[in-house]
Enzyme design. Structure first.
Site, PDB file in Angstrom:
ATOM      1  N   SER A  13      39.669   4.232  46.101  1.00 27.56           N
ATOM      2  CA  SER A  13      40.512   4.729  47.199  1.00 27.56           C
ATOM      3  C   SER A  13      40.210   6.193  47.528  1.00 27.56           C
ATOM      4  O   SER A  13      40.883   6.790  48.357  1.00 27.56           O
ATOM      5  CB  SER A  13      41.994   4.545  46.863  1.00 27.56           C
ATOM      6  OG  SER A  13      42.340   5.245  45.692  1.00 27.56           O
ATOM      7  N   GLY A  14      39.215   6.769  46.884  1.00 29.79           N
ATOM      8  CA  GLY A  14      38.775   8.118  47.237  1.00 29.79           C
ATOM      9  C   GLY A  14      39.533   9.235  46.554  1.00 29.79           C
ATOM     10  O   GLY A  14      39.568  10.361  47.058  1.00 29.79           O
ATOM     11  N   SER A  16      39.012  10.999  43.623  1.00 28.99           N
ATOM     12  CA  SER A  16      38.188  12.136  43.173  1.00 28.99           C
ATOM     13  C   SER A  16      37.555  12.864  44.351  1.00 28.99           C
ATOM     14  O   SER A  16      37.468  14.093  44.358  1.00 28.99           O
ATOM     15  CB  SER A  16      37.100  11.665  42.204  1.00 28.99           C
ATOM     16  OG  SER A  16      37.685  11.116  41.040  1.00 28.99           O
ATOM     17  N   ASP A  84      42.478  15.352  37.981  1.00 31.77           N
ATOM     18  CA  ASP A  84      41.874  14.053  38.250  1.00 31.77           C
ATOM     19  C   ASP A  84      42.185  13.106  37.102  1.00 31.77           C
ATOM     20  O   ASP A  84      42.443  13.537  35.974  1.00 31.77           O
ATOM     21  CB  ASP A  84      40.356  14.193  38.411  1.00 31.77           C
ATOM     22  CG  ASP A  84      39.731  13.001  39.132  1.00 31.77           C
ATOM     23  OD1 ASP A  84      40.406  12.413  40.001  1.00 31.77           O
ATOM     24  OD2 ASP A  84      38.570  12.675  38.838  1.00 31.77           O
ATOM     25  N   GLU A  85      42.180  11.808  37.375  1.00 28.28           N
ATOM     26  CA  GLU A  85      42.439  10.767  36.376  1.00 28.28           C
ATOM     27  C   GLU A  85      43.747  11.031  35.618  1.00 28.28           C
ATOM     28  O   GLU A  85      43.843  10.874  34.397  1.00 28.28           O
ATOM     29  CB  GLU A  85      41.266  10.647  35.394  1.00 28.28           C
ATOM     30  CG  GLU A  85      39.932  10.346  36.050  1.00 28.28           C
ATOM     31  CD  GLU A  85      39.839   8.968  36.692  1.00 28.28           C
ATOM     32  OE1 GLU A  85      40.765   8.152  36.530  1.00 28.28           O
ATOM     33  OE2 GLU A  85      38.830   8.708  37.369  1.00 28.28           O
ATOM     34  N   CYS A 180      43.477  -7.141  46.536  1.00 33.45           N
ATOM     35  CA  CYS A 180      44.845  -7.336  47.029  1.00 33.45           C
ATOM     36  C   CYS A 180      45.565  -8.264  46.044  1.00 33.45           C
ATOM     37  O   CYS A 180      44.944  -8.825  45.137  1.00 33.45           O
ATOM     38  CB  CYS A 180      44.831  -7.949  48.424  1.00 33.45           C
ATOM     39  SG  CYS A 180      44.262  -9.657  48.480  1.00 33.45           S
ATOM     40  N   CYS A 183      44.057 -11.976  45.983  1.00 38.79           N
ATOM     41  CA  CYS A 183      42.738 -12.052  45.337  1.00 38.79           C
ATOM     42  C   CYS A 183      42.832 -11.755  43.842  1.00 38.79           C
ATOM     43  O   CYS A 183      42.104 -12.347  43.049  1.00 38.79           O
ATOM     44  CB  CYS A 183      41.752 -11.115  46.027  1.00 38.79           C
ATOM     45  SG  CYS A 183      41.259 -11.679  47.687  1.00 38.79           S
TER      46      CYS A 183
END
Length: 196
Positions: A13-14, A16, A84-85, A180, A183
Site C-alpha cells: 500500500s506504499g 515505506s 516504519d514497520e 480482499c 480472495c
C-alpha cells in the site's frame, strides 16, 4: 500540541514509500526528521526498502528491549519522527512515542500493517489503534481489482495459514500478497481447510 499518527495498510500500500516522501518534504525545506525502524524488521538491515526501489538509511534501529530514552535525543531540533514497520514495536515503545508527541510537541507518524497474515493484530499496531490521535488507511488493490485489506503469506509460492507471526518478506522463501476479504477466504482459509 503535536499528534501521534498511524498510517496503516496491507502489504504494497506504499507505506515505506510514503514515509520516505514525507522525510524528503521536511528535509527539502531545511527541517530535520528522525527515522526509526524496529530491528525485528531485518529486511534491508539499517535501510528502509520500498517495493518501488527507493531506499533510505534509518537513524535508529530500535530493538524490542530499547527505549528512545537510550539515545539521548535532542527533540528541539527535530520537526518530525517517522517510524516504519511500526507493527513490530512493543506496546511500551508506542506509549513512549505517544508521550513524546505530547511532552516534546513533535509530530510522530507511524507506518505499519493493519494485521498479520492470520488477520490478528501485532502488539505495536494494537497499541497504535488504541493511542493514535489520527488514523489513516493507505489503500492497495487485490488481484481481483477490489480493495485489499489482508496480508496472505506464501511459502514457496503456496498460501499458508499457520506459522510464526513474524516472517520477513523475502527470507526463507516467504512472500506476501495483499488480498480482499473474498480472495483471502478463497485462497487462504478455504484452501488450507480442505488440506487439513
Amino acid at each position: 500540541m503535536a499528534k501521534l499518527y498511524f498510517r496503516y495498510g496491507a502489504m504494497n500500500s506504499g507505506k515505506s514509500t510514503a514515509l520516505m516522501q514525507v522525510a524528503h518534504n521536511y528535509e527539502e525545506r531545511g527541517h530535520q526528521v528522525l527515522v526509526v525502524k524496529p530491528s525485528v524488521d531485518t529486511k534491508g538491515d539499517k535501510m528502509l526498502v520500498s517495493r518501488i526501489g527507493l531506499q533510505r538509511e534509518v537513524d535508529i534501529l530500535l530493538r524490542p528491549d530499547e527505549s528512545l530514552k537510550d539515545y539521548n535525543i535532542d527533540y528541539s531540533n527535530i520537526s518530525c519522527i517517522l517510524v516504519d514497520e511500526a507493527q513490530f514495536l512493543i506496546g511500551d515503545q508506542v506509549t513512549e512515542l505517544w508521550a513524546i508527541s505530547k511532552i516534546e510537541d513533535v509530530p510522530i507518524i507511524c507506518y505499519g500493517l493493519r494485521s498479520d497474515f492470520q488477520t490478528n493484530f501485532f502488539t505495536g499496531n494494537k497499541r497504535l489503534f488504541e493511542l493514535a490521535d489520527e488514523l489513516e488507511e493507505l489503500v492497495t488493490i487485490c488481484r481481483c481489482g477490489k480493495r485489499a485489506k489482508f496480508n496472505a503469506r506464501k511459502v514457496n509460492d503456496k498460501f499458508v495459514s499457520d506459522g510464526d507471526q513474524v516472517a520477513i518478506d523475502g527470507e526463507n522463501n516467504v512472500t506476501y500478497e495483499s488480498l480482499c476479504g473474498k480472495c483471502y477466504l478463497d485462497n487462504v482459509l478455504r484452501r488450507n481447510k480442505v488440506k487439513n
